[in-house]
Enzyme design. Structure first.
Site, PDB file in Angstrom:
ATOM      1  CG  HIS A 170      -1.827   1.207   1.266  1.00 19.30           C
ATOM      2  ND1 HIS A 170      -3.091   1.185   0.723  1.00 19.30           N
ATOM      3  CD2 HIS A 170      -1.655   2.459   1.781  1.00 19.30           C
ATOM      4  CE1 HIS A 170      -3.666   2.364   0.896  1.00 19.30           C
ATOM      5  NE2 HIS A 170      -2.811   3.155   1.539  1.00 19.30           N
ATOM      6  CB  CYS A 171       2.195   3.270  -2.617  1.00 21.74           C
ATOM      7  SG  CYS A 171       3.341   4.629  -2.884  1.00 21.74           S
ATOM      8  N   PRO A 172       1.188   5.139   0.244  1.00 18.74           N
ATOM      9  CG  PRO A 172       2.229   6.003   2.129  1.00 18.74           C
ATOM     10  CD  PRO A 172       2.168   4.783   1.276  1.00 18.74           C
TER      11      PRO A 172
END
Length: 489
Positions: free
Chosen positions: A194-196
């Protein structure tokens, strides 16, 4: 009664029953128009949707906006303060190349952030119940006893045993390489991380765009940083270093931003290049799931053994379609109308006709029961000739029997038993009428009225059966008892 036994009933006209009273069922011509809802409006995960479900993002998008601001501000300052000087002093191709890199970076960023990463749909209640039943059968446990929660299943992929974990949130066994994202609350196929910074999960459907984004962003950052330094050096050769910084303060800000970001961006690009060449995900690499050497026991079953083939599969392979159909419409369940309190379960004339048909069937059944009940009793009595038939108060053989007549048709009623009893009351003869009539066998029954004239001799056998009063009473009681059972059915 005319031939066929249903003349007066068939001539009746049925009027439609009004349903505008206290009946809870509405008319089929006045249906309420319910606005159709799309699936993204009731999506169970923690995602945000825009443009009627076309854009899908994670709920935490603050860092994504920071990424946009950094890229837009740094590139805007470069095109506004550095490119005009560099296009004159060096070549006009610098702003062209910079513009191509900028648009490519923005396109891949938005494509990664606004797309479905490969979310797996959750199991429906029926599917979850069926899976639980299969687990119960596999574990050999009863539904009443305690069953430990199922955790894994094992499958063989290219000779390597791969465990499929059960997701208690989505109620499914996750396919290979899938994982549940705790931030988005979704199971993602070929989950990477999950890449913010992009505001979304990175999975099977958007991984190639994520990789092209960080790779192109690395080139853009290096490009801007290199030409900003070139701009400052060229200006410092003319007016000095301090005067060059005063003449172009924006170049200082660009150089600082690019200097601190180039290391992380270039390092991230190199790491994902390694993952693509070995056909691994970030999740698998962090956990140490596979080894790159084929000789070891836990070798990577997804690798093709060739760097070029692995890169082509990851970057040039077909994109799988979305499985959640987020813009599709919710299919409502077909409503089942409840039976109203007044007993009418069908609309208008349909109910009236069904009640009338029930009455016709009841009349025909009454005649059949009377004939069936009378036949064995008649056969047990002695047979007499026509000469012996004349009894006091009894008509002769040549006299036609009075036909049974039906009363006015009984209207449809919410009490079917009462309606049947009313119909039977009109059909059944009274006890006095039974005494006044003779009972004949089917072969000796007179023809219908109109076919033979009254008093004409019959072509049938001259033998008739006469019942005594006791037999007639028992026949009447048996017939009534059978009809009561028939009406109750």
């Amino acid at each position: 009664m005319p031939p066929g036994g249903g003349g007066p009933m068939k001539d009746c006209e049925y009027s439609q029953i009004s349903t505008h009273s206290s009946s809870p069922m509405e008319s089929p011509h006045k249906k309420k128009k319910i606005a159709a809802r799309r699936k993204w409006e009731v999506f169970p995960g923690r995602n945000k949707f825009f443009c009627n479900g076309r854009i899908m993002m994670a709920r935490q998008t603050g860092v994504f906006y920071l990424t946009l601001i950094l890229i837009l501000v740094t590139s805007g300052l470069f095109f506004a303060f550095d490119c005009p000087y560099l296009a004159v002093k060096i070549t006009p191709a610098i702003p062209v190349v910079g513009g191509i890199l900028f648009f490519f970076v923005m396109g891949t960023l938005l494509r990664t952030s606004f797309s479905d990463p490969g979310v797996l749909p959750r199991a429906t209640p029926d599917e979850a119940a069926d899976l639980e039943r299969q687990i119960d059968i596999a574990n050999g446990t009863s539904s009443g006893g305690y069953r430990p929660p199922p955790r894994t299943k094992e499958v063989i992929i290219n000779g390597q045993t791969v465990k499929l974990k059960y997701c208690f949130t989505c109620k499914i066994f996750r396919p290979p390489r899938a994982s549940h994202c705790s931030l988005c609350d979704n199971c993602v196929e070929r989950f990477d991380h999950h890449c913010p910074w992009v505001g979304n999960c990175v999975g099977k459907r958007n991984y190639r765009f994520f990789y092209m984004f960080i790779l192109s962003l690395s080139f853009l950052t290096v490009f801007i940083f290199a030409f900003v330094i070139t701009h400052v050096i060229l200006r410092s050769q003319q007016t000095g270093f301090l005067n060059a910084l005063k003449d172009s303060p924006a170049s200082v800000l660009e150089a600082v931003v690019c200097f601190f970001s180039v290391w992380s961006i270039v390092g991230l690009s190199g790491f994902h290049t390694y993952l693509i060449s070995s056909n691994q995900t970030t999740n698998e690499d962090i956990k140490g799931s596979w080894s790159n050497k084929r000789g070891k026991e836990n070798y990577n079953p997804y690798s093709y053994g060739n760097i070029f083939t692995n890169c082509c599969v990851a970057l040039c392979g077909p994109i799988s379609p979305s499985l959640i159909d987020r813009r599709g419409y919710i299919q409502p369940d077909t409503p089942q109308p409840a039976a109203p309190s007044n007993g009418i379960t069908m609309y208008g004339a349909t109910q009236s006709q069904s009640d009338m048909c029930d009455q016709d069937q009841c009349i025909q059944s009454t005649k059949f029961v009377l004939q069936a009940a009378a036949t064995p009793l008649l056969q047990s009595e002695p047979s007499l000739t026509s000469d012996e038939l004349h009894l006091p108060g009894k008509p002769g053989l040549g006299t036609p029997c009075a036909s049974l007549t039906l009363g006015p048709p009984t209207p449809p009623s919410s009490m079917p038993n009462l309606a049947a009893e009313a119909a039977l009351a009109d059909v059944l003869p009274r006890k006095e009428d039974l005494v006044a009539h003779q009972f004949l066998t089917p072969d000796e029954a007179p023809s219908p009225p109109g076919l033979l004239a009254a008093g004409s001799p019959l072509a049938h056998s001259r033998t008739v059966h006469v019942l005594g009063l006791a037999s007639q009473d028992s026949l009447h009681e048996d017939s009534v008892r059978g009809l009561v059972k028939l009406s109750s059915v």
